[in-house]
Design an enzyme around this catalytic site. Structure first.
Site, PDB file in Angstrom:
ATOM      1  N   ASP A 136       0.871  -1.181   0.000  1.00 12.81           N
ATOM      2  CA  ASP A 136       0.000   0.000   0.000  1.00 12.81           C
ATOM      3  C   ASP A 136       0.907   1.229   0.000  1.00 12.81           C
ATOM      4  OD1 ASP A 136      -2.209   1.845   0.511  1.00 12.81           O
ATOM      5  OD2 ASP A 136      -3.345   0.107   1.184  1.00 12.81           O
ATOM      6  N   HIS A 140       1.501   1.836  -3.294  1.00 11.11           N
ATOM      7  CA  HIS A 140       0.456   2.639  -3.927  1.00 11.11           C
ATOM      8  C   HIS A 140       0.919   4.073  -4.144  1.00 11.11           C
ATOM      9  CE1 HIS A 140      -3.124  -0.137  -2.645  1.00 11.11           C
ATOM     10  NE2 HIS A 140      -2.219  -0.744  -3.384  1.00 11.11           N
TER      11      HIS A 140
END
Length: 556
Positions: A298, A332
Site C-alpha cells: 500500500d 500505492h
C-alpha cells in the site's frame, strides 16, 4: 538551458539537477530549506539485558512472550538500557515496550510473531484515524519516553496468517499451499480466508467501523488485523537499521508521537497485502525519516492526522517533518498525505528520494467530510521510474465519485456545498527538481468546486509519460521549466474550471495532431503560457464546454 527529450533519462536527470542547483541557490530561503525540522534523539544506558537470561529460547517452538516482556520490564524498572535479542528464531506473542528501553536485534535475529490469533486480545486502539477495537499489535507502547527498536535483525509480523487473499494474486502452487494450510475458501473459489471469523468480517458491512460493541467485534475478531508496530503518545522514539516485514496491516504506525526518527530501516510487505502501508506517521511532531527503503502493498511513506470529525476533534496535525534519502518500491504511493488528514499537516520537507514502480509518485488525497488544512509542504530532488498511474497527484475526490469531465457544450451545473469545517484544503506546496521516466500521466490536480487545490508551485520537471497535465478546479498554480514527453492522443495540457494558472518555460515533445492546451468550463480564466516550445503543426488552444478562447494568453 535547452534540453532534448530524446536524451536518456539519466542524462536528463544530470542536466536538470545541474540547472536546478543554480536555481535553488538563488531561492533556497524562499522555501525555508535552511531551517529544516529536527527530532531529538533518545539515549540509553549501556546496561544490557539478554532475553536468554529470562528463559527465552530460539527454537522456533517456544512461545517467548513472557520472557521478552519480563526482560523489557526489568530493564525499564532499573533505569533502562538495552534489551538484547541474539541471533536465532524467537517465537513470541505481543511485546510491549517500556520507557528508556532500546530493543536491540542483532543481525540474523528474527522476532517472529505467532500465527495464533488467540495470543492477541482485542484492545481499543485506532483504525484509519478513528477509535476502534483491533487485535493487540505485535509490538506496541503507549505514553513512553526514550524508546527504540534498533539493530540489523528482523521483526516479522506473520501477516500472511491474517490476510485474506485472492487467487489471482498467487501462483497456482502458492494458492494450493494456502488452501492446504487451513482456513476457508469463498463459494466462488476466488478468495482464501484465514478463518470463519475472518470470512464473516469480510462479509459484514463496516465490520471494522467505530461504534460497535465489543461482542460484535469479537464475532469478527480475526478480520480486525492489527498494525504491527504501534507507538502512541511517545517521546524520543528511534527505529533504526531493523527490517520490519510481513505486517498484518500497517507496518509502522507512530501516532501522536514527538521527536520520532526512522533511520536506515527496511520495510517489506507482499504487494498483495491489503492495508500493507509501510510507514504511517499520524499526528506526530518533529519527525526525521532518512535512509530507509520501503517495498510494500500500500502507501510507502504516508502522513496522516485522524479522520473526519474525530480527527478534527483531536486537532493534532503532523508537523515539522524531514523525509530524505529514501527509496520506495511498488507501493500505492511513494510519498503520500491523506486521506485521513483531518487534523491537518504542515511544515513537511521531502528531498532526495526515489520511487520505483509505485502506483503514484507524490500522492496527496482527501475528500469532502475530512476537513483539515494541509499546507507548507516542500518537495525537491525526486526521481521516479515506471510509475503506474500519476507522477504527481492531488485529488480531493478520494473514494468519491468525481463529476465527469466537461463535454462539448455548456455542462449542467451541480449543486456546490457550502464551505465548512468539513471542507479539506490543500495549499502552499512547492515541488521542484522532479524526474519521471515512465508514468500514465505526469501531473493531475483535482480540487472541489467549493475549494480549489491552490497555491501550488511546480518547478524544474522532466516527465516522460503517456499523458501530460490535467488541472481541474485549481487556483493559483505555477508550473515552470517543464520538459514534457507524451504519447497519448490527448491535449498536452487540459484545464477545467481553474484560474490564475501560469506556465513558464515549457518544452513539449508530443503527437502534433493534438492541441497544446485545452480549456474547459465557464469558470476557467487567467491562464498564461510563456516561453513554450511545442513544435509546429499543432493547434495551440482549443476551448470547450463554455470556456472562452480568451481564457488563455500565450506570451512570447
Amino acid at each position: 538551458m535547452k534540453l532534448s527529450l530524446s536524451l536518456p533519462v539519466a542524462l536528463l536527470t544530470a542536466a536538470l539537477l545541474s540547472a536546478a542547483q543554480s536555481t535553488h541557490a538563488q531561492s533556497s530561503t524562499e522555501f525555508s530549506w535552511s531551517r529544516l525540522p529536527t527530532a531529538q534523539q533518545p539515549s540509553f544506558k549501556a546496561d544490557t539485558f539478554n532475553i536468554t537470561r529470562y528463559g527465552a529460547k530460539p527454537d522456533g517452538l517456544t512461545l517467548n512472550t513472557q520472557s521478552i516482556n519480563a526482560a523489557i520490564a526489568d530493564c525499564s524498572s532499573k533505569g533502562g538500557g538495552v534489551v538484547l535479542v541474539p541471533q536465532g528464531l524467537w517465537l513470541t506473542g505481543p511485546v510491549e515496550l517500556k520507557s528508556n528501553v532500546n530493543l536491540h536485534l542483532v543481525r540474523a535475529a528474527v522476532l517472529q510473531f505467532s500465527a495464533d490469533f488467540n495470543q492477541y486480545p482485542l484492545v481499543l486502539g485506532s483504525y484509519e484515524g478513528q477509535p476502534a477495537y483491533r487485535n493487540q499489535s505485535p509490538l506496541s507502547g503507549t505514553g513512553l519516553e526514550n524508546v527504540a527498536i534498533t539493530g540489523h535483525g528482523i521483526v516479522d509480523g506473520n501477516g500472511d496468517a491474517w490476510r485474506m487473499v485472492g487467487r489471482d494474486k498467487l501462483t497456482e502452487r502458492e494458492w494450493k499451499s494456502k488452501v492446504a494450510s487451513g482456513g476457508s475458501v469463498s463459494e466462488d473459489g476466488k478468495v482464501w480466508y484465514p478463518s470463519e471469523k475472518s470470512r464473516l468480517g469480510a462479509k459484514t458491512p463496516n465490520a471494522s467501523a467505530p461504534g460497535r460493541t465489543k461482542a460484535e467485534y469479537e464475532a469478527v475478531k480475526d478480520y480486525l488485523r492489527p498494525n504491527m508496530v504501534v507507538l502512541t503518545s511517545c517521546k524520543k522514539v528511534l527505529l533504526q537499521d531493523v527490517t520490519f516485514q510481513n505486517s498484518p496491516a500497517w507496518c509502522l504506525h507512530p501516532i501522536m508521537c514527538q521527536d520520532l526518527t526512522v533511520r536506515n530501516a527496511l520495510v517489506r510487505n507482499p504487494d498483495y497485502a491489503q492495508n500493507g502501508d509501510g510507514l504511517d506517521i499520524e499526528s506526530c511532531r518533529n519527525v526525521l525519516v532518512e535512509g530507509s527503503t520501503f517495498d510494500v502493498g500500500d502507501d510507502g511513506i504516508c502522513i496522516k492526522s485522524g479522520k473526519d470529525e474525530e480527527g478534527r476533534k483531536r486537532g493534532i496535525p503532523t508537523e515539522n517533518a524531514l523525509i530524505r534519502n529514501n527509496v520506495v518500491y511498488r507501493a500505492h504511493g511513494g510519498f503520500v498525505i491523506g486521506s485521513e488528514m483531518s487534523g491537518g499537516a504542515r511544515n513537511l520537507f521531502v528531498e532526495d528520494c526515489t520511487f520505483m514502480g509505485t502506483d503514484i509518485g507524490l500522492r496527496f488525497k482527501t475528500a469532502r467530510g475530512r476537513g483539515g488544512v494541509v499546507e507548507n509542504i516542500h518537495v525537491r530532488n525526486i526521481a521516479m521510474k515506471d510509475i503506474v498511474h500519476d507522477a504527481i497527484l492531488f485529488d480531493m475526490y478520494y473514494f468519491m465519485k468525481p463529476p465527469a469531465k466537461l463535454a462539448d457544450g455548456q455542462a449542467a451545473t451541480e449543486p456546490v456545498p457550502a464551505v465548512s469545517e468539513a471542507t479539506p484544503r490543500f495549499q502552499n506546496f512547492t515541488i521542484r527538481n522532479i524526474v519521471c521516466d515512465g508514468a500514465e500521466r505526469g501531473i493531475f490536480l483535482r480540487g472541489l468546486p467549493e475549494m480549489s487545490v491552490r497555491q501550488i508551485s511546480l518547478d524544474n520537471l522532466v516527465l516522460k509519460v503517456n499523458k501530460g497535465v490535467e488541472l481541474i478546479e485549481a487556483q493559483d498554480i505555477r508550473i515552470s521549466n517543464l520538459r514534457l514527453e507524451t504519447k497519448a492522443a490527448a491535449p498536452v495540457v487540459y484545464v477545467e474550471n481553474s484560474r490564475n494558472i501560469s506556465f513558464d518555460g515549457m518544452q513539449v515533445n508530443a503527437p502534433t495532431n493534438q492541441a497544446l492546451f485545452s480549456v474547459s468550463g465557464n469558470r476557467t480564466e487567467k491562464i498564461t503560457a510563456a516561453r513554450t516550445e511545442a513544435g509546429k503543426g499543432r493547434t495551440p488552444i482549443e476551448a470547450k464546454a463554455g470556456a472562452s478562447i480568451k481564457a488563455l494568453k500565450v506570451k512570447s
